[in-house]
Design a protein around this motif. Structure first.
Motif, PDB file in Angstrom:
ATOM      1  N   ALA A  55       0.822  -1.214   0.000  1.00 42.06           N
ATOM      2  CA  ALA A  55       0.000   0.000   0.000  1.00 42.06           C
ATOM      3  C   ALA A  55       0.850   1.256   0.000  1.00 42.06           C
ATOM      4  O   ALA A  55       0.325   2.358  -0.081  1.00 42.06           O
ATOM      5  N   GLN A  56       2.170   1.076   0.085  1.00 39.70           N
ATOM      6  CA  GLN A  56       3.057   2.229   0.160  1.00 39.70           C
ATOM      7  C   GLN A  56       3.877   2.348  -1.125  1.00 39.70           C
ATOM      8  O   GLN A  56       4.396   1.356  -1.638  1.00 39.70           O
ATOM      9  N   GLU A  57       4.015   3.547  -1.582  1.00 42.88           N
ATOM     10  CA  GLU A  57       4.784   3.788  -2.794  1.00 42.88           C
ATOM     11  C   GLU A  57       6.247   3.451  -2.557  1.00 42.88           C
ATOM     12  O   GLU A  57       6.800   3.720  -1.483  1.00 42.88           O
ATOM     13  N   PHE A  58       6.868   2.803  -3.565  1.00 42.81           N
ATOM     14  CA  PHE A  58       8.286   2.425  -3.544  1.00 42.81           C
ATOM     15  C   PHE A  58       8.597   1.312  -2.536  1.00 42.81           C
ATOM     16  O   PHE A  58       9.747   1.132  -2.162  1.00 42.81           O
ATOM     17  N   GLN A  59       7.591   0.600  -2.077  1.00 44.81           N
ATOM     18  CA  GLN A  59       7.810  -0.510  -1.154  1.00 44.81           C
ATOM     19  C   GLN A  59       7.222  -1.785  -1.771  1.00 44.81           C
ATOM     20  O   GLN A  59       6.058  -1.802  -2.173  1.00 44.81           O
ATOM     21  N   TYR A  60       8.038  -2.843  -1.791  1.00 46.28           N
ATOM     22  CA  TYR A  60       7.617  -4.092  -2.404  1.00 46.28           C
ATOM     23  C   TYR A  60       8.006  -5.263  -1.513  1.00 46.28           C
ATOM     24  O   TYR A  60       8.938  -5.169  -0.710  1.00 46.28           O
TER      25      TYR A  60
END
Length: 812
Positions: A55-60
């Motif tokens: 749900a967070q940008e740049f986090q995978y």
């Protein structure tokens, strides 16, 4: 954070996120090339691997999920049928899926072996050196699929590291995520035990095993919550806010006072702890955090950006500062005027930036508490203060993982029998005595199985039963002087094989009183000294109350001395008096089994003596808060101070030099050495939740080690408000995060102590009840255990009621 749900789920929210690429068939191994635990372990015989957005940008996330054959999942669910629905969901998540934050620390890499075998490999960050996870691809997986998976993994790591889309990265930029290491060790089933379903369900996936495996696989994510999507928390109703709703979003910003001197100014990311989701949600990607002096030993922490002023708070001990250099984070609390508490996290770009900010913040906090300039203390004393506020592991504390976990696992596994009788006895009645007094002190017997509870001018006597309950024995109804004046003892201490109780009267500090417990009345009044009052007193040695030792120790604000009741006239022994010209403001005293002495002060410093009448061998610097309680391990290795908002655990053993192995009680530390401190505090998230539930900040009762002759200290007990809190000493020393268990009651805890000789039972005094609680009743701090259960459901362990077998309602 709440380890019960797994770190990654709390940080990243729901698992129902977009899958970017998947390798549908393979096997997952944990390979330990250098471990005595076994070379290789087959975790999932059939599995899929995929990369998933969060749900967070740049986090995978890298996700490996078990693949079941037809009917296998249902069979496992039947075998786990005794679990509650919530427990079953947790166990299933731990059993079926392994999740890893895609970060360069994993050293993710791919190896093509002879033939068609292709292996994905990454570090086990919570394991030993060399431990790795390996996903061995099925032969049906095409090489192009594996190559594409590796490319996407690099792109995800690039985005996480630089916080920007991978489209801006060149091929050369992605080369930094290729890791040239030793060849990936083989994960052959020849080396791996074949785990049948029955073994998995009964052992690997029990609550005990899942606590070991699941909660430790997401270390990167622990302090690294960085969503760019801003959180808008919803109001939540709790017992503390019954009848109204509280918006737990960031509070309004206070007006900032005029600054006189800048102590620190650094750029960071700002995150806010969101109560409903239990995560730190990013509020601003770039803020400036400043620490300034505003005059009269007052200091201000301000956080703002070009677009918004986020917060401004005074720098005091209540902010509960925690620095974590592994995750480049500073976490702290904010208290609003209405008592509401909030938790914030600042994440800095590198170690040097955090270190500069820490220096400024600690200078402000230390000067505010001590009203003295930071520049006036020695460099080693500054290092001591900094060490106390860092997350660090102490030396000589490495233990086998199984041994470290045992203490907590026992607590989490209360038997069903205990559940049946623990909460809802129909015979329980709420008892409110009419005298207006409340319980306020406990004295636990060492020689005999009795506890003594002070309540106004009365003392209740309680017997410890063989099945670890309390039984009301008798009531000493009148504590009074020889001329018949009733008084409520300020302090009590068992003495002379638990036959006597030494009492202190609040308005007569130069006198002490001896109560004969066989007769239940005061039989002696002792004038200690005409000019030297008694602040508090302690036994001559740790276990002196079990003997006929007649003397004991006392302190005044600036003196340490022996009291001998056999003397005629005043009872202070002049030859064993150490008096200081300056006012040290002594506040607490404790002794070891050998009779070594620790004395603490309201200034926050501690002195260690090997005997009376001389200067201290070791002087431990003050952090600033007054020390309100003091305990020492029987062997003198550990010194435990209690401050209002934290505990201070100090290793008194010297680690090097000519006095290596000696205690600070026996020999002074060398000029370039210092005792090793550990500041034990609730995490800021838990502090905020405690305050949310109760409307109160942290205010610890004097903390104590478990103790007994020949018993090694393993636990620390204290309380704040309606919560008792037990620290696991081994977990503290190895740097585990939130190494404590809690239990919530419906009333504030007035006093608490371990039963003598064990850490499995704690005696707790509430305002109108006395309880012996089993260690198994304490729980890890989660939203559920912090909120408590006020509904009285069968099988719950909340604070609403306790069984008559475990509780004694005041009959005195």
């Amino acid at each position: 954070m709440f380890a019960l749900k797994g770190i990654s789920r709390l940080i990243f929210g729901s698992n129902n996120q977009e899958s970017m690429i998947e390798l549908p068939q393979g096997q997952l191994y944990l390979v330990r090339p250098f471990s005595p635990k076994g070379y290789s372990e087959l975790l999932f015989k059939d599995a899929s691997a995929r990369i998933r957005r969060t749900a967070q940008e740049f986090q995978y996330q890298l996700v490996v999920q078990r693949v079941y054959e037809e009917g296998e999942a249902e069979l496992l669910a039947e075998e786990e049928g005794d679990d509650t629905e919530a427990d079953a969901d947790i166990l299933a998540a731990e059993r079926d899926e392994k999740t890893f934050l895609l970060d360069e620390a994993l050293h993710f890499r791919v190896e093509n072996r002879e033939g068609s075998e292709r292996v994905l490999c990454w570090r086990d960050l919570s394991g030993d050196a060399g431990d790795v996870f390996e996903f061995v691809c099925d032969g049906a997986i095409l090489p192009a699929q594996v190559k594409q998976f590796e490319l996407i993994a690099k792109q995800c790591q690039y985005e996480r590291k630089y916080r920007k889309p991978h489209a801006t990265a060149s091929s050369e930029d992605l080369l930094q995520f290729e890791f040239d290491e030793q060849p990936i060790p083989p994960a052959s089933p020849i080396h791996s035990p074949v785990l049948t379903r029955s073994i998995e369900s009964s052992e690997m996936f029990s609550p005990k095993a899942s606590a070991k495996s699941g909660a430790k696989r997401h270390v990167i994510a622990d302090f690294d919550a960085t969503p760019t999507k801003k959180s808008h928390p919803t109001p939540v109703k709790t017992p503390a806010t019954k009848g109204k709703e509280r918006d737990m979003g960031p509070p309004a910003v206070a007006a900032h006072p005029e600054s006189r001197e800048m102590l620190a100014a650094e750029v960071a990311e700002l995150h806010f702890f969101d109560f409903p989701s239990g995560t730190f949600a990013q509020q601003d990607a770039s803020v400036t955090a400043t620490v300034t002096e505003i005059g009269n030993w007052k200091y201000w922490l301000q956080v703002g950006s070009a677009d918004r002023d986020w917060l401004g708070i005074p720098v005091t001990a209540d902010i509960n500062p925690v620095f974590n250099f592994e995750f480049l984070s500073f976490i702290f609390n904010q208290f609003a005027d209405d008592g509401s508490a909030y938790s914030w996290l600042l994440r800095f770009k590198d170690h040097a930036t955090l270190e500069r900010f820490q220096q400024g913040l600690l200078q402000a906090l230390w000067e505010q508490l001590n009203q003295m300039k930071w520049s006036k203390i020695k460099d080693k004393d500054r290092d001591y203060v900094a060490d106390a506020f860092n997350d660090l592991a102490m030396e000589d504390a490495e233990q086998e993982e199984e041994e470290e976990e045992e203490h907590y696992e026992d607590a989490d596994e209360g038997s069903e029998e205990e559940d049946d009788d623990s909460d809802e006895d129909e015979d329980d009645v709420d008892y409110k005595p009419k005298d207006g007094d409340v319980n306020k002190q406990i004295a636990v017997g060492y020689k005999h199985d009795r506890s003594f509870v002070v309540r106004g001018s009365k003392i209740g006597v309680f017997k410890h039963t063989p099945n670890n309950n309390l039984e009301f024995s008798t009531n000493i109804s009148k504590v009074q002087t020889s001329d018949g004046k009733l008084f409520s003892p300020k302090k009590v201490m068992l003495h002379n094989e638990d036959r006597n109780l030494i009492l202190q009267k609040d308005d007569d500090p130069n006198k002490l009183f001896r109560m004969d417990l066989e007769y239940g009345k005061v039989v002696d009044e002792w004038n200690v000294h005409e000019d030297i009052p008694v602040v508090t007193f302690a036994p001559e040695n740790k276990f002196a109350q079990m003997t006929h030792e007649p003397t004991f120790l006392g302190i005044s604000k600036n003196a340490l001395y022996r009291i001998d009741p056999r003397l005629s006239g005043t009872k202070l022994v002049d030859s064993e008096l150490k008096q200081y010209a300056s006012k040290n403001d002594f506040s607490a005293i404790s002794t070891t089994e050998k009779g070594h002495i620790a004395v603490a002060s309201n200034k926050g410093d501690i002195r260690l003596f090997d005997r009376l009448g001389i200067n201290a061998k070791t002087h431990i610097p003050a952090l600033g808060e007054p020390i309100i309680g003091l305990d020492v391990s029987a062997d003198g290795r550990w010194v435990l101070g209690t401050c209002r908002t934290y505990l201070l655990l100090i290793d008194a053993q010297q680690k090097s030099g000519k006095n290596e192995g000696k205690l600070g009680f026996e020999k002074s530390f060398a000029a370039d050495q210092k005792p090793q401190p550990r500041r034990l505090a609730l995490t800021p998230e838990h502090v905020a939740q405690f305050a949310y539930e109760t409307g109160k900040g942290v205010n610890f009762t004097p903390a104590k080690f478990n103790t007994g002759e020949g018993v090694e200290e393993s636990s620390i007990i204290t309380a704040t408000g309606p919560y008792i809190i037990e620290w696991n000493l081994k977990k503290v020393l190895t740097g585990k995060k939130s190494p404590y268990l809690i239990k919530r009651y419906s009333d504030d805890v007035k006093a608490d102590d371990f039963k003598f000789g064990t850490d499995k039972n704690v005696i707790v005094a509430l305002p109108h009840e006395v309880n012996m609680v089993s260690h198994t009743r304490l729980k890890r701090p989660t939203r559920e255990s912090i909120a408590g259960d006020f509904g009285g459901r069968r099988g719950s362990r909340g604070p609403s009621k306790l069984s008559r077998s475990a509780i004694v309602e005041e009959a005195f």
